[in-house]
Design a protein around this motif. Sequence first.
Motif, PDB file in Angstrom:
ATOM      1  N   ARG A  18     -59.591  62.197  31.305  1.00 14.41           N
ATOM      2  CA  ARG A  18     -59.223  62.645  29.956  1.00 14.41           C
ATOM      3  C   ARG A  18     -58.473  61.560  29.185  1.00 14.41           C
ATOM      4  O   ARG A  18     -58.697  61.366  27.991  1.00 14.41           O
ATOM      5  CB  ARG A  18     -58.351  63.900  30.028  1.00 14.41           C
ATOM      6  CG  ARG A  18     -59.124  65.165  30.137  1.00 14.41           C
ATOM      7  CD  ARG A  18     -58.187  66.361  29.938  1.00 14.41           C
ATOM      8  NE  ARG A  18     -58.843  67.555  30.396  1.00 14.41           N
ATOM      9  CZ  ARG A  18     -58.574  68.197  31.517  1.00 14.41           C
ATOM     10  NH1 ARG A  18     -57.614  67.777  32.309  1.00 14.41           N
ATOM     11  NH2 ARG A  18     -59.244  69.265  31.843  1.00 14.41           N
ATOM     12  N   ARG A  19     -57.542  60.891  29.860  1.00 20.37           N
ATOM     13  CA  ARG A  19     -56.754  59.839  29.190  1.00 20.37           C
ATOM     14  C   ARG A  19     -57.672  58.720  28.687  1.00 20.37           C
ATOM     15  O   ARG A  19     -57.517  58.248  27.559  1.00 20.37           O
ATOM     16  CB  ARG A  19     -55.689  59.270  30.125  1.00 20.37           C
ATOM     17  CG  ARG A  19     -54.416  60.095  30.139  1.00 20.37           C
ATOM     18  CD  ARG A  19     -53.253  59.324  30.738  1.00 20.37           C
ATOM     19  NE  ARG A  19     -53.502  58.781  32.053  1.00 20.37           N
ATOM     20  CZ  ARG A  19     -53.232  59.401  33.199  1.00 20.37           C
ATOM     21  NH1 ARG A  19     -52.694  60.606  33.186  1.00 20.37           N
ATOM     22  NH2 ARG A  19     -53.495  58.823  34.345  1.00 20.37           N
ATOM     23  N   VAL A  20     -58.591  58.299  29.516  1.00 19.27           N
ATOM     24  CA  VAL A  20     -59.510  57.236  29.091  1.00 19.27           C
ATOM     25  C   VAL A  20     -60.383  57.723  27.938  1.00 19.27           C
ATOM     26  O   VAL A  20     -60.539  57.041  26.921  1.00 19.27           O
ATOM     27  CB  VAL A  20     -60.389  56.746  30.263  1.00 19.27           C
ATOM     28  CG1 VAL A  20     -61.487  55.817  29.772  1.00 19.27           C
ATOM     29  CG2 VAL A  20     -59.535  56.068  31.315  1.00 19.27           C
ATOM     30  N   MET A  21     -60.950  58.915  28.076  1.00 18.22           N
ATOM     31  CA  MET A  21     -61.858  59.413  27.044  1.00 18.22           C
ATOM     32  C   MET A  21     -61.134  59.699  25.730  1.00 18.22           C
ATOM     33  O   MET A  21     -61.738  59.609  24.657  1.00 18.22           O
ATOM     34  CB  MET A  21     -62.607  60.656  27.524  1.00 18.22           C
ATOM     35  CG  MET A  21     -63.565  60.371  28.689  1.00 18.22           C
ATOM     36  SD  MET A  21     -64.650  58.940  28.435  1.00 18.22           S
ATOM     37  CE  MET A  21     -65.592  59.464  27.020  1.00 18.22           C
ATOM     38  N   SER A  22     -59.836  59.999  25.771  1.00 17.36           N
ATOM     39  CA  SER A  22     -59.110  60.247  24.523  1.00 17.36           C
ATOM     40  C   SER A  22     -58.957  58.964  23.713  1.00 17.36           C
ATOM     41  O   SER A  22     -58.700  59.014  22.510  1.00 17.36           O
ATOM     42  CB  SER A  22     -57.744  60.869  24.804  1.00 17.36           C
ATOM     43  OG  SER A  22     -56.828  59.906  25.289  1.00 17.36           O
ATOM     44  N   PRO A 152     -66.397  60.448   7.534  1.00 19.31           N
ATOM     45  CA  PRO A 152     -66.567  61.371   8.659  1.00 19.31           C
ATOM     46  C   PRO A 152     -65.234  61.782   9.270  1.00 19.31           C
ATOM     47  O   PRO A 152     -64.245  61.037   9.203  1.00 19.31           O
ATOM     48  CB  PRO A 152     -67.360  60.528   9.660  1.00 19.31           C
ATOM     49  CG  PRO A 152     -66.867  59.135   9.402  1.00 19.31           C
ATOM     50  CD  PRO A 152     -66.672  59.065   7.903  1.00 19.31           C
ATOM     51  N   LEU A 153     -65.221  62.952   9.860  1.00 19.37           N
ATOM     52  CA  LEU A 153     -64.070  63.391  10.658  1.00 19.37           C
ATOM     53  C   LEU A 153     -64.262  62.818  12.056  1.00 19.37           C
ATOM     54  O   LEU A 153     -65.348  62.909  12.639  1.00 19.37           O
ATOM     55  CB  LEU A 153     -64.006  64.918  10.723  1.00 19.37           C
ATOM     56  CG  LEU A 153     -62.826  65.497  11.500  1.00 19.37           C
ATOM     57  CD1 LEU A 153     -61.500  65.150  10.824  1.00 19.37           C
ATOM     58  CD2 LEU A 153     -62.975  67.017  11.609  1.00 19.37           C
ATOM     59  N   THR A 154     -63.205  62.200  12.585  1.00 17.77           N
ATOM     60  CA  THR A 154     -63.258  61.646  13.935  1.00 17.77           C
ATOM     61  C   THR A 154     -62.119  62.218  14.764  1.00 17.77           C
ATOM     62  O   THR A 154     -61.161  62.792  14.228  1.00 17.77           O
ATOM     63  CB  THR A 154     -63.164  60.103  13.927  1.00 17.77           C
ATOM     64  OG1 THR A 154     -61.932  59.714  13.311  1.00 17.77           O
ATOM     65  CG2 THR A 154     -64.334  59.485  13.190  1.00 17.77           C
ATOM     66  N   TYR A 155     -62.239  62.035  16.077  1.00 19.64           N
ATOM     67  CA  TYR A 155     -61.218  62.503  17.013  1.00 19.64           C
ATOM     68  C   TYR A 155     -60.868  61.324  17.919  1.00 19.64           C
ATOM     69  O   TYR A 155     -61.744  60.713  18.529  1.00 19.64           O
ATOM     70  CB  TYR A 155     -61.774  63.668  17.834  1.00 19.64           C
ATOM     71  CG  TYR A 155     -60.734  64.457  18.578  1.00 19.64           C
ATOM     72  CD1 TYR A 155     -59.787  65.219  17.904  1.00 19.64           C
ATOM     73  CD2 TYR A 155     -60.704  64.455  19.972  1.00 19.64           C
ATOM     74  CE1 TYR A 155     -58.839  65.959  18.587  1.00 19.64           C
ATOM     75  CE2 TYR A 155     -59.756  65.198  20.657  1.00 19.64           C
ATOM     76  CZ  TYR A 155     -58.831  65.952  19.965  1.00 19.64           C
ATOM     77  OH  TYR A 155     -57.889  66.689  20.636  1.00 19.64           O
ATOM     78  N   HIS A 156     -59.560  60.998  17.963  1.00 23.02           N
ATOM     79  CA  HIS A 156     -59.096  59.857  18.737  1.00 23.02           C
ATOM     80  C   HIS A 156     -57.655  60.107  19.162  1.00 23.02           C
ATOM     81  O   HIS A 156     -56.838  60.548  18.344  1.00 23.02           O
ATOM     82  CB  HIS A 156     -59.191  58.586  17.883  1.00 23.02           C
ATOM     83  CG  HIS A 156     -58.697  57.368  18.551  1.00 23.02           C
ATOM     84  ND1 HIS A 156     -57.515  56.766  18.226  1.00 23.02           N
ATOM     85  CD2 HIS A 156     -59.223  56.624  19.563  1.00 23.02           C
ATOM     86  CE1 HIS A 156     -57.323  55.706  18.977  1.00 23.02           C
ATOM     87  NE2 HIS A 156     -58.354  55.599  19.802  1.00 23.02           N
ATOM     88  N   GLN A 157     -57.351  59.847  20.420  1.00 20.10           N
ATOM     89  CA  GLN A 157     -56.004  60.065  20.970  1.00 20.10           C
ATOM     90  C   GLN A 157     -55.530  61.494  20.711  1.00 20.10           C
ATOM     91  O   GLN A 157     -54.375  61.736  20.370  1.00 20.10           O
ATOM     92  CB  GLN A 157     -55.009  59.048  20.396  1.00 20.10           C
ATOM     93  CG  GLN A 157     -55.304  57.619  20.777  1.00 20.10           C
ATOM     94  CD  GLN A 157     -55.094  57.334  22.257  1.00 20.10           C
ATOM     95  OE1 GLN A 157     -54.495  58.111  22.994  1.00 20.10           O
ATOM     96  NE2 GLN A 157     -55.607  56.207  22.703  1.00 20.10           N
TER      97      GLN A 157
END
Length: 170
Positions: A18-22, A152-157
């Motif tokens: 999860r940490r890497v993928m976030s 665009p809406l993005t998801y990061h951290q």
Amino acid sequence: MISTDSTPVPTVTSEEFRRVMSSVCTPVSVVTAFDDQRPHGTTVSAFASLSLAPPMVLVALDLGSDLLQIIRRSGRFGLNVLSAEQSGLAMTFARKGADKFADVCWSADGGLPRLDGAAGWLACEVQQLIPGGDHVVAMATVVAADHHERSPLTYHQRLFGTHAALPDGQ
């Protein structure tokens, strides 16, 4: 490491993964479909372009998703690529429950629910469903597309954001 029966043996914990993928910036979309006349949808961040000829995408859906069962029956789904102003919609469609469309502006487009204000819209016909751990990957041909000049809406951290170009020359 691979075990003798060819089943991969996990070498990382789910928290490490999860940490890497976030740290990977992903687009945020809502996948939609009709169950008879009733619209259904769920937020996804695991989708990607797959092919240009023919135009195809792939999207990952949780095995326990009601939407997955609807898509299995109908063989179709809409992919609403959310705009930067739609983080509220992302949260609405991320929760469990059947009444996600109650206060949402949407319309039917080609027999699929389409969310107003999205940066992009794809109508898709499923070609293959492939098991992938606790998800199913839907590979689909794009049969209709529409785009609006919106960020665009993005998801990061574990936070919503959007893309910003680097200054020229970098």
